[in-house]
Design a protein around this motif. Structure first.
Motif, PDB file in Angstrom:
ATOM      1  N   PRO A 122       0.790  -1.433   0.116  1.00  0.00           N
ATOM      2  CA  PRO A 122      -0.328   0.179  -0.291  1.00  0.00           C
ATOM      3  C   PRO A 122       0.850   1.509  -0.383  1.00  0.00           C
ATOM      4  O   PRO A 122       1.723   1.540   0.001  1.00  0.00           O
ATOM      5  N   TYR A 123       0.073   2.448  -0.186  1.00  0.00           N
ATOM      6  CA  TYR A 123       0.629   3.912  -0.378  1.00  0.00           C
ATOM      7  C   TYR A 123       1.670   3.896   1.119  1.00  0.00           C
ATOM      8  O   TYR A 123       1.395   3.611   1.887  1.00  0.00           O
ATOM      9  N   ARG A 124       3.082   4.145   0.212  1.00  0.00           N
ATOM     10  CA  ARG A 124       3.739   4.957   1.336  1.00  0.00           C
ATOM     11  C   ARG A 124       4.387   4.358   2.778  1.00  0.00           C
ATOM     12  O   ARG A 124       3.937   4.491   3.724  1.00  0.00           O
ATOM     13  N   ILE A 125       4.618   2.952   2.440  1.00  0.00           N
ATOM     14  CA  ILE A 125       4.605   1.993   3.436  1.00  0.00           C
ATOM     15  C   ILE A 125       5.689   2.343   4.491  1.00  0.00           C
ATOM     16  O   ILE A 125       6.022   2.014   5.992  1.00  0.00           O
ATOM     17  N   ALA A 126       7.000   3.015   4.271  1.00  0.00           N
ATOM     18  CA  ALA A 126       8.655   2.866   4.255  1.00  0.00           C
ATOM     19  C   ALA A 126       8.450   3.603   5.867  1.00  0.00           C
ATOM     20  O   ALA A 126       7.606   4.411   5.536  1.00  0.00           O
ATOM     21  N   GLY A 147       1.977  -1.039  -4.536  1.00  0.00           N
ATOM     22  CA  GLY A 147       1.598   0.096  -4.624  1.00  0.00           C
ATOM     23  C   GLY A 147       1.934   1.505  -4.856  1.00  0.00           C
ATOM     24  O   GLY A 147       3.077   1.830  -5.315  1.00  0.00           O
ATOM     25  N   ASP A 148       0.933   2.851  -5.451  1.00  0.00           N
ATOM     26  CA  ASP A 148       1.685   4.007  -5.369  1.00  0.00           C
ATOM     27  C   ASP A 148       2.285   4.181  -4.400  1.00  0.00           C
ATOM     28  O   ASP A 148       2.101   4.175  -3.217  1.00  0.00           O
ATOM     29  N   TYR A 149       3.318   4.855  -5.193  1.00  0.00           N
ATOM     30  CA  TYR A 149       4.090   6.089  -3.633  1.00  0.00           C
ATOM     31  C   TYR A 149       4.569   4.649  -2.952  1.00  0.00           C
ATOM     32  O   TYR A 149       4.998   5.539  -1.406  1.00  0.00           O
ATOM     33  N   ALA A 150       4.812   3.272  -2.807  1.00  0.00           N
ATOM     34  CA  ALA A 150       4.588   2.676  -1.533  1.00  0.00           C
ATOM     35  C   ALA A 150       6.136   3.090  -1.150  1.00  0.00           C
ATOM     36  O   ALA A 150       6.203   2.529   0.383  1.00  0.00           O
ATOM     37  N   PHE A 151       7.505   3.398  -1.435  1.00  0.00           N
ATOM     38  CA  PHE A 151       8.540   3.697  -0.894  1.00  0.00           C
ATOM     39  C   PHE A 151       9.242   4.648  -1.405  1.00  0.00           C
ATOM     40  O   PHE A 151      10.683   5.032  -1.155  1.00  0.00           O
ATOM     41  N   GLU A 152       8.507   5.281  -1.872  1.00  0.00           N
ATOM     42  CA  GLU A 152       8.877   7.093  -1.824  1.00  0.00           C
ATOM     43  C   GLU A 152       9.417   7.695  -1.406  1.00  0.00           C
ATOM     44  O   GLU A 152       8.880   7.422   0.602  1.00  0.00           O
ATOM     45  N   GLU A 153      10.865   8.171  -1.228  1.00  0.00           N
ATOM     46  CA  GLU A 153      11.829   8.397  -0.041  1.00  0.00           C
ATOM     47  C   GLU A 153      12.274   8.157   0.721  1.00  0.00           C
ATOM     48  O   GLU A 153      12.587   8.092   2.193  1.00  0.00           O
ATOM     49  N   SER A 201       2.808  -4.884 -11.702  1.00  0.00           N
ATOM     50  CA  SER A 201       2.725  -4.000 -11.964  1.00  0.00           C
ATOM     51  C   SER A 201       3.505  -2.213 -11.150  1.00  0.00           C
ATOM     52  O   SER A 201       3.176  -3.295  -9.442  1.00  0.00           O
ATOM     53  N   ILE A 202       4.182  -1.884 -10.559  1.00  0.00           N
ATOM     54  CA  ILE A 202       4.916  -0.926 -10.169  1.00  0.00           C
ATOM     55  C   ILE A 202       4.824   0.676 -10.435  1.00  0.00           C
ATOM     56  O   ILE A 202       4.077   1.010 -11.476  1.00  0.00           O
ATOM     57  N   GLY A 203       3.402   0.657  -9.027  1.00  0.00           N
ATOM     58  CA  GLY A 203       2.602   1.986  -9.102  1.00  0.00           C
ATOM     59  C   GLY A 203       3.354   3.265  -9.373  1.00  0.00           C
ATOM     60  O   GLY A 203       4.234   2.810  -9.147  1.00  0.00           O
ATOM     61  N   TYR A 204       2.580   4.352  -8.994  1.00  0.00           N
ATOM     62  CA  TYR A 204       3.222   5.468  -9.823  1.00  0.00           C
ATOM     63  C   TYR A 204       4.244   6.332  -8.711  1.00  0.00           C
ATOM     64  O   TYR A 204       3.805   5.797  -7.177  1.00  0.00           O
ATOM     65  N   GLY A 205       5.060   6.717  -8.950  1.00  0.00           N
ATOM     66  CA  GLY A 205       6.740   6.995  -7.689  1.00  0.00           C
ATOM     67  C   GLY A 205       6.585   6.284  -6.696  1.00  0.00           C
ATOM     68  O   GLY A 205       6.906   6.206  -4.935  1.00  0.00           O
ATOM     69  N   ALA A 206       6.951   5.113  -7.061  1.00  0.00           N
ATOM     70  CA  ALA A 206       7.265   3.579  -6.441  1.00  0.00           C
ATOM     71  C   ALA A 206       7.798   3.716  -5.538  1.00  0.00           C
ATOM     72  O   ALA A 206       7.819   3.476  -3.994  1.00  0.00           O
ATOM     73  N   PHE A 207       9.197   3.999  -6.258  1.00  0.00           N
ATOM     74  CA  PHE A 207      10.333   4.283  -5.334  1.00  0.00           C
ATOM     75  C   PHE A 207      10.916   5.934  -5.518  1.00  0.00           C
ATOM     76  O   PHE A 207      12.478   5.254  -5.471  1.00  0.00           O
ATOM     77  N   PHE A 208      10.045   6.327  -5.443  1.00  0.00           N
ATOM     78  CA  PHE A 208      10.301   7.862  -6.208  1.00  0.00           C
ATOM     79  C   PHE A 208      11.748   8.192  -4.719  1.00  0.00           C
ATOM     80  O   PHE A 208      11.723   8.946  -3.758  1.00  0.00           O
ATOM     81  N   GLN A 209      13.317   9.042  -5.685  1.00  0.00           N
ATOM     82  CA  GLN A 209      13.944   9.331  -4.606  1.00  0.00           C
ATOM     83  C   GLN A 209      14.262   8.398  -3.591  1.00  0.00           C
ATOM     84  O   GLN A 209      14.588   8.912  -2.114  1.00  0.00           O
ATOM     85  N   SER A 210      13.811   6.621  -3.377  1.00  0.00           N
ATOM     86  CA  SER A 210      14.743   6.161  -3.015  1.00  0.00           C
ATOM     87  C   SER A 210      15.965   6.059  -2.664  1.00  0.00           C
ATOM     88  O   SER A 210      17.079   5.747  -3.366  1.00  0.00           O
ATOM     89  N   GLY A 211      16.189   4.799  -1.349  1.00  0.00           N
ATOM     90  CA  GLY A 211      17.582   4.654  -1.508  1.00  0.00           C
ATOM     91  C   GLY A 211      18.224   3.538  -2.455  1.00  0.00           C
ATOM     92  O   GLY A 211      18.957   3.131  -2.042  1.00  0.00           O
ATOM     93  N   LEU A 212      17.435   2.998  -3.459  1.00  0.00           N
ATOM     94  CA  LEU A 212      17.923   2.045  -3.951  1.00  0.00           C
ATOM     95  C   LEU A 212      19.157   2.377  -4.243  1.00  0.00           C
ATOM     96  O   LEU A 212      19.246   3.428  -4.865  1.00  0.00           O
ATOM     97  N   THR A 230       3.564  -2.557 -16.261  1.00  0.00           N
ATOM     98  CA  THR A 230       3.285  -1.780 -16.358  1.00  0.00           C
ATOM     99  C   THR A 230       4.521  -0.864 -15.660  1.00  0.00           C
ATOM    100  O   THR A 230       4.250  -1.579 -14.209  1.00  0.00           O
ATOM    101  N   ILE A 231       5.122   0.026 -15.371  1.00  0.00           N
ATOM    102  CA  ILE A 231       5.947   0.556 -14.750  1.00  0.00           C
ATOM    103  C   ILE A 231       5.137   1.917 -15.239  1.00  0.00           C
ATOM    104  O   ILE A 231       5.325   2.959 -15.896  1.00  0.00           O
ATOM    105  N   ASN A 232       4.409   2.474 -14.017  1.00  0.00           N
ATOM    106  CA  ASN A 232       4.180   3.945 -14.035  1.00  0.00           C
ATOM    107  C   ASN A 232       4.858   4.874 -13.651  1.00  0.00           C
ATOM    108  O   ASN A 232       5.919   4.794 -13.268  1.00  0.00           O
ATOM    109  N   ASP A 233       4.458   5.797 -14.261  1.00  0.00           N
ATOM    110  CA  ASP A 233       5.111   7.557 -14.049  1.00  0.00           C
ATOM    111  C   ASP A 233       5.743   7.261 -12.831  1.00  0.00           C
ATOM    112  O   ASP A 233       5.401   7.668 -11.940  1.00  0.00           O
ATOM    113  N   SER A 234       6.940   7.978 -12.905  1.00  0.00           N
ATOM    114  CA  SER A 234       8.086   8.426 -11.923  1.00  0.00           C
ATOM    115  C   SER A 234       8.597   7.066 -10.703  1.00  0.00           C
ATOM    116  O   SER A 234       8.554   8.186 -10.004  1.00  0.00           O
ATOM    117  N   ALA A 235       8.158   6.293 -11.982  1.00  0.00           N
ATOM    118  CA  ALA A 235       8.804   5.056 -10.293  1.00  0.00           C
ATOM    119  C   ALA A 235      10.123   4.783  -9.340  1.00  0.00           C
ATOM    120  O   ALA A 235       9.684   4.254  -8.723  1.00  0.00           O
TER     121      ALA A 235
END
Length: 362
Positions: free
Chosen positions: A103-107, A123-129, A143-154, A166-171
């Motif tokens: 789900p959304y922003r679990i991290a 989900g969307d933004y699941a691991f954002e930042e 599928s990998i959601g919108y911004g799922a890993f945006f600016q994460s430490g990967l 599907t790799i969604n926008d800004s994933a």
């Protein structure tokens, strides 16, 4: 007095690195909070969950625990509707969360996570930042959601399994630690994969990109700002469609495709052709093989002390050894005999043979 102070500092240092483990089996989703007392909330660093969980359990972990490692491989994510999930943008708003989706922003604070084996989407933004550094995506994910890993430490090599459609926008936008991205080929080819706008933009340390035979379209700015990108392998003989700003300019030296016919197609097809970004002789035939082969059952690759051992290659097969940073250390043309390749340091290596990637730890 001085000895006492030194001992106190030593004890504080040791305690700061101590790992506290806890395992919980949840028969009923949404009940994780009942398994923690106040002391455990501040001390548990490594948590393993089994059974059924939902978005309210993720919200409890994010808000109350200081985890370093989370293992939820033995769980099933249940659907949830309510006000206690991870999406707290509008307090007291009822939000619905899908089953089998991260789900959304679990991290929270954790750096590593082992995902359930039956999830179908990130989900969307699941691991954002998030601080997460490594993750393995199960081959059940579609599928990998919108911004799922945006600016994460990967960091290092990230592999997209061949089930992802599907790799969604800004994933993966602004994942500065990524050095290589590998889309796994599919055999037989049964579906198509699309990469959304800005999906990997600003990944400024990305050096090598492997696009699978299922990738059919790449969105606007998907790889824009990837200023270190030097090599692209594309295994779809039909060029994926591009937008006017899909790639940045000036850094890519080689785009390897599957045949001479594919070279012509990549250079001439569509209004925005690949030659728009990669002019001249940048687009060329993959020197490894004229056709992508993702299965090489006869090859065995393993480590032996400070060497990489490769058995079962054919005469003329090309073997390449890479660091995770994307640097190619060696290129060897096999004579059909066992290869014993010496490396002078312990590290994680990528071995590329006939379009198949082996990950070796020495």
């Amino acid at each position: 007095m001085r000895k006492f102070i030194l001992l106190s500092v030593l004890l504080i240092t040791i305690s700061s690195y101590a790992q506290v483990f806890k395992t919980v089996n949840l028969t009923t989703a949404g009940t994780l909070s009942t398994f923690f007392n106040d002391y455990e909330k501040t001390t548990v660093t490594n948590l393993t969950l089994t059974g059924n969980i939902d978005a309210s359990d993720f919200q409890f972990m994010r808000s109350n625990l200081s985890l370093v490692d989370l293992n939820i491989s033995g769980t099933t994510i249940m659907a949830y509707t309510g006000i206690h999930g991870t999406d707290q943008r509008n307090l007291y708003s009822i939000v619905s969360y899908r089953a089998n989706e991260i789900p959304y922003r679990i991290a929270g604070s954790f750096q590593t996570i082992t995902l359930p084996k039956n999830i179908t989407s990130i989900g969307d933004y699941a691991f954002e930042e998030s601080q997460i550094k490594t993750i393995s995506i199960p081959n059940t994910v579609l599928s990998i959601g919108y911004g799922a890993f945006f600016q994460s430490g990967l960091s290092g090599v990230f592999t997209v399994p061949n089930t992802v459609r599907t790799i969604n926008d800004s994933a993966f936008k602004s994942c500065f630690g990524l050095t290589s991205v590998i889309f796994e080929n599919s055999n037989p080819l049964t579906y198509n994969t699309t990469i959304g706008a800005n999906a990997f933009s600003q990944c400024n340390n990305l050096k090598i990109l492997y696009l699978s035979n299922s990738v059919i379209s790449i969105g606007d700015n998907a790889f824009y700002g990837c200023i270190s990108l030097q090599t692209i392998y594309s295994f779809n003989p039909t060029p994926p469609t591009l937008e006017s700003n899909t790639f940045g300019s000036g850094t890519v030296k080689d785009v390897f495709v599957t045949s001479n016919i594919a070279v012509n197609n990549y250079k001439t097809w569509y209004l925005v052709s690949w030659s728009t970004f990669f002019p001249g002789n940048i687009i060329k035939v993959n020197p490894i093989s004229d056709s992508p082969s993702i299965q090489n059952y006869h090859i065995n690759v393993y480590s032996n002390q400070l060497s990489i051992v490769i058995e079962g290659t054919s005469v003329g097969e090309i073997v390449k050894i890479y660091l995770l940073s994307g640097i190619c250390l060696q290129t060897i043309k096999s004579q059909g005999q066992r290869l014993d390749i010496q490396e002078n340091r312990k590290a994680v290596y990528l071995v590329e043979i006939s379009n198949k990637i082996f990950k070796i730890v020495i």
